[in-house]
Design a protein around this motif. Structure first.
Motif, PDB file in Angstrom:
ATOM      1  N   ARG A 114     -90.141  27.715  11.805  1.00  0.00           N
ATOM      2  CA  ARG A 114     -91.548  27.822  12.199  1.00  0.00           C
ATOM      3  C   ARG A 114     -92.092  29.218  11.930  1.00  0.00           C
ATOM      4  O   ARG A 114     -93.269  29.385  11.562  1.00  0.00           O
ATOM      5  N   SER A 115     -91.263  30.229  12.124  1.00  0.00           N
ATOM      6  CA  SER A 115     -91.692  31.595  11.847  1.00  0.00           C
ATOM      7  C   SER A 115     -92.039  31.768  10.372  1.00  0.00           C
ATOM      8  O   SER A 115     -93.073  32.356  10.025  1.00  0.00           O
ATOM      9  N   ILE A 116     -91.205  31.243   9.498  1.00  0.00           N
ATOM     10  CA  ILE A 116     -91.469  31.339   8.056  1.00  0.00           C
ATOM     11  C   ILE A 116     -92.667  30.474   7.670  1.00  0.00           C
ATOM     12  O   ILE A 116     -93.465  30.843   6.801  1.00  0.00           O
ATOM     13  N   GLU A 145     -92.208  41.636  10.265  1.00  0.00           N
ATOM     14  CA  GLU A 145     -92.489  41.079  11.593  1.00  0.00           C
ATOM     15  C   GLU A 145     -91.201  40.687  12.304  1.00  0.00           C
ATOM     16  O   GLU A 145     -91.063  40.877  13.526  1.00  0.00           O
ATOM     17  N   ALA A 146     -90.247  40.132  11.551  1.00  0.00           N
ATOM     18  CA  ALA A 146     -88.974  39.748  12.166  1.00  0.00           C
ATOM     19  C   ALA A 146     -88.249  40.966  12.727  1.00  0.00           C
ATOM     20  O   ALA A 146     -87.685  40.927  13.825  1.00  0.00           O
ATOM     21  N   VAL A 147     -88.274  42.070  11.981  1.00  0.00           N
ATOM     22  CA  VAL A 147     -87.654  43.301  12.472  1.00  0.00           C
ATOM     23  C   VAL A 147     -88.383  43.798  13.721  1.00  0.00           C
ATOM     24  O   VAL A 147     -87.755  44.213  14.703  1.00  0.00           O
ATOM     25  N   GLY A 148     -89.714  43.745  13.700  1.00  0.00           N
ATOM     26  CA  GLY A 148     -90.485  44.153  14.865  1.00  0.00           C
ATOM     27  C   GLY A 148     -90.142  43.322  16.084  1.00  0.00           C
ATOM     28  O   GLY A 148     -90.039  43.838  17.203  1.00  0.00           O
ATOM     29  N   SER A 149     -89.949  42.019  15.876  1.00  0.00           N
ATOM     30  CA  SER A 149     -89.601  41.135  16.983  1.00  0.00           C
ATOM     31  C   SER A 149     -88.248  41.510  17.580  1.00  0.00           C
ATOM     32  O   SER A 149     -88.087  41.567  18.803  1.00  0.00           O
ATOM     33  N   ILE A 150     -87.282  41.783  16.721  1.00  0.00           N
ATOM     34  CA  ILE A 150     -85.944  42.156  17.200  1.00  0.00           C
ATOM     35  C   ILE A 150     -86.007  43.455  17.995  1.00  0.00           C
ATOM     36  O   ILE A 150     -85.462  43.557  19.098  1.00  0.00           O
ATOM     37  N   LEU A 193     -78.952  34.498  27.367  1.00  0.00           N
ATOM     38  CA  LEU A 193     -78.742  33.495  26.324  1.00  0.00           C
ATOM     39  C   LEU A 193     -80.041  33.168  25.602  1.00  0.00           C
ATOM     40  O   LEU A 193     -80.092  33.126  24.368  1.00  0.00           O
ATOM     41  N   VAL A 194     -81.111  32.944  26.361  1.00  0.00           N
ATOM     42  CA  VAL A 194     -82.402  32.629  25.744  1.00  0.00           C
ATOM     43  C   VAL A 194     -82.909  33.826  24.940  1.00  0.00           C
ATOM     44  O   VAL A 194     -83.441  33.684  23.826  1.00  0.00           O
ATOM     45  N   GLY A 195     -82.734  35.036  25.476  1.00  0.00           N
ATOM     46  CA  GLY A 195     -83.146  36.226  24.742  1.00  0.00           C
ATOM     47  C   GLY A 195     -82.361  36.412  23.457  1.00  0.00           C
ATOM     48  O   GLY A 195     -82.919  36.755  22.407  1.00  0.00           O
ATOM     49  N   ALA A 196     -81.050  36.166  23.518  1.00  0.00           N
ATOM     50  CA  ALA A 196     -80.227  36.277  22.316  1.00  0.00           C
ATOM     51  C   ALA A 196     -80.638  35.247  21.269  1.00  0.00           C
ATOM     52  O   ALA A 196     -80.657  35.533  20.060  1.00  0.00           O
ATOM     53  N   ALA A 197     -80.995  34.037  21.725  1.00  0.00           N
ATOM     54  CA  ALA A 197     -81.461  33.011  20.793  1.00  0.00           C
ATOM     55  C   ALA A 197     -82.748  33.453  20.097  1.00  0.00           C
ATOM     56  O   ALA A 197     -82.929  33.226  18.889  1.00  0.00           O
ATOM     57  N   ALA A 198     -83.641  34.106  20.838  1.00  0.00           N
ATOM     58  CA  ALA A 198     -84.894  34.597  20.244  1.00  0.00           C
ATOM     59  C   ALA A 198     -84.609  35.682  19.203  1.00  0.00           C
ATOM     60  O   ALA A 198     -85.234  35.707  18.132  1.00  0.00           O
ATOM     61  N   VAL A 199     -83.664  36.565  19.497  1.00  0.00           N
ATOM     62  CA  VAL A 199     -83.301  37.610  18.539  1.00  0.00           C
ATOM     63  C   VAL A 199     -82.700  36.989  17.278  1.00  0.00           C
ATOM     64  O   VAL A 199     -83.043  37.371  16.148  1.00  0.00           O
ATOM     65  N   LEU A 200     -81.812  36.015  17.449  1.00  0.00           N
ATOM     66  CA  LEU A 200     -81.195  35.364  16.292  1.00  0.00           C
ATOM     67  C   LEU A 200     -82.232  34.612  15.457  1.00  0.00           C
ATOM     68  O   LEU A 200     -82.103  34.522  14.231  1.00  0.00           O
ATOM     69  N   THR A 201     -83.263  34.085  16.108  1.00  0.00           N
ATOM     70  CA  THR A 201     -84.352  33.442  15.370  1.00  0.00           C
ATOM     71  C   THR A 201     -85.031  34.439  14.431  1.00  0.00           C
ATOM     72  O   THR A 201     -85.290  34.140  13.259  1.00  0.00           O
ATOM     73  N   SER A 202     -85.286  35.638  14.928  1.00  0.00           N
ATOM     74  CA  SER A 202     -85.926  36.666  14.108  1.00  0.00           C
ATOM     75  C   SER A 202     -84.999  37.155  12.998  1.00  0.00           C
ATOM     76  O   SER A 202     -85.440  37.407  11.872  1.00  0.00           O
ATOM     77  N   VAL A 203     -83.713  37.290  13.317  1.00  0.00           N
ATOM     78  CA  VAL A 203     -82.746  37.685  12.293  1.00  0.00           C
ATOM     79  C   VAL A 203     -82.707  36.635  11.182  1.00  0.00           C
ATOM     80  O   VAL A 203     -82.697  36.961   9.984  1.00  0.00           O
ATOM     81  N   GLY A 204     -82.679  35.360  11.578  1.00  0.00           N
ATOM     82  CA  GLY A 204     -82.669  34.290  10.593  1.00  0.00           C
ATOM     83  C   GLY A 204     -83.903  34.306   9.707  1.00  0.00           C
ATOM     84  O   GLY A 204     -83.820  34.114   8.488  1.00  0.00           O
TER      85      GLY A 204
END
Length: 412
Positions: A328-330, A148-153, A262-273
């Motif tokens: 929260r994702s995990i 799911e994280a990969v799909g989000s990215i 910036l907000v979009g990059a933060a969302a991508v980094l959330t999924s990467v994390g």
């Protein structure tokens, strides 16, 4: 079946589809909300009250229909419920791209919420039926979270580029179409060999499942999770609704980088994390180990929200936002696994829906209480309260360790 056992062909196909569906759903889900909120603010021009009412309509719908649709999955079959979820949500997202005004946008939110409840719990119940091993499902769920994280990215990057090239409306129609096409694919490829339809009448079965769901929710181990879900849902609303406003308070629009980037990059980094951390934590997210995992995740979420709330340095606040989003994702994956250990084959989707409804109840109440607090005292106060509630949720989840062994059920 143990982890080392090789699953049969049907179970292998179910596992592949479960992972693939997670990728498709998250690809569309993450990009949908980013594009949707941009459209309703930039293209349609909704005011803050209307934005709030959109979220309220969605959560009230989920609270109202979560349990009935879960019972339908236990009566008619989990496969049908999952297919309906993809088809209905895809239609709602496409409609959100075409809706011209507030009333029609509310209708798309209600339709999306209705469709999403068919999927809530039904996918995990379907997989458990096909695999017939809670231990195997414990192994698969973290893999699903990483997928799911990969799909989000992929979704955030690809569909944002598509929106820049074609417009927000066209991109949303594409997102919705992907889900509808996937529903058609599942109709052709999704097996259902483990579900056993009951001979009792629909009405009698409906009443029996509701009763079973209530009894299951009263088991000490699951009751702890339900309370923690209400608390986490309550706390999450302040972050979801106020994080951009908080970042704006401390200089979001004064930096050289475009705020949207910036907000979009933060969302991508959330999924990467989430992807990286799930790879590390996967061996621990099994059986009773789910209890300390959820406790730690809520504690880390509280810390991230506190950074967002209390630190006036933009880089640190953004780091806090990324951290809490990752945790929260995990936590969603852990909650599904925990719930699965307190269900039986006959009521699996219904019990998952009870837990999902608990989260929705918390979100509705949190949106009202923390929204009033933010309006009267300030955003910092509301986010600080959110962090404190996450601490209470962590403490509550920790109580599950003593109650696990006596009330978890064997796979049936």
């Amino acid at each position: 079946m143990t982890e080392s056992d090789e699953p049969g062909p049907t179970a292998q196909r179910a596992e592949r589809l479960f992972l693939q569906s997670g990728f498709v759903w998250q690809l569309c889900w993450s990009s949908f909300w980013t594009l949707f909120f941009l459209r309703v603010v930039v293209d349609v021009g909704l005011d803050p009250l209307q934005l709030l009412l959109l979220g309220t309509a969605k959560e009230i719908t989920i609270l109202t229909v979560e349990i009935p649709t879960g019972v339908v999955a236990d009566i008619r079959g989990r496969r049908l419920s999952v297919i309906l979820a993809f088809a209905i949500c895809g239609t709602a997202i496409a409609g959100a791209g075409l809706a011209p005004g507030f009333i029609s946008l509310v209708a798309t939110q209600v339709l999306w919420a209705f469709g999403s409840t068919f999927r809530s719990g039904a996918e995990a119940a379907w997989l458990t039926d096909e695999v017939r091993s809670l231990e195997r499902v414990d192994v698969i769920l973290p893999r699903r979270g990483r997928t799911e994280a990969v799909g989000s990215i992929v979704g955030l990057i690809a569909l944002s580029l598509l929106a820049a090239a074609t417009g927000l409306s066209a991109a949303l129609v594409v997102v919705g179409s992907i889900l509808v096409v996937w529903a058609c694919f599942l109709t052709l490829r999704m097996p259902e060999t483990g579900f056993r339809r009951q001979a009792a009448s629909g009405r009698r079965r409906f009443r029996a499942l509701l009763s079973d769901g209530v009894r299951a929710s009263r088991r000490p181990g699951l009751r702890v999770l339900v309370i923690a879900a209400v608390l986490a849902g309550f706390a999450s609303e302040a972050v979801d609704r106020l994080h951009v406003a908080r970042l704006d308070e401390i200089g979001l629009q004064t930096i050289a980088v475009d705020p949207a980037l910036l907000v979009g990059a933060a969302a991508v980094l959330t999924s990467v994390g989430a992807f990286l951390l799930l790879g590390v934590l996967a061996p621990l997210l099994r059986g009773p180990g789910l209890v300390p995992a959820l406790t730690a995740l809520h504690l880390a979420t509280a810390a991230g929200v506190a950074l967002l709330a209390r630190v006036d340095l933009l880089t640190v606040a953004v780091a806090g936002f990324i951290a809490q989003g990752t945790m929260r994702s995990i936590a969603r994956t852990v909650t599904i696994g925990w719930t699965n250990h307190f269900t039986e084959a006959a009521n699996r989707a219904t019990v998952h829906s009870f837990v999902g409804q608990a989260g929705s109840l918390g979100e509705i109440s949190g949106g009202i209480v923390l929204g009033v607090l933010a309006q009267r005292v300030g955003i910092v106060a509301a986010l600080t309260a959110s962090a404190a509630v996450y601490l209470v949720a962590a403490t509550t989840a920790g109580l599950g360790r003593r109650r696990w062994a006596a009330t978890a059920v064997a796979l049936s």
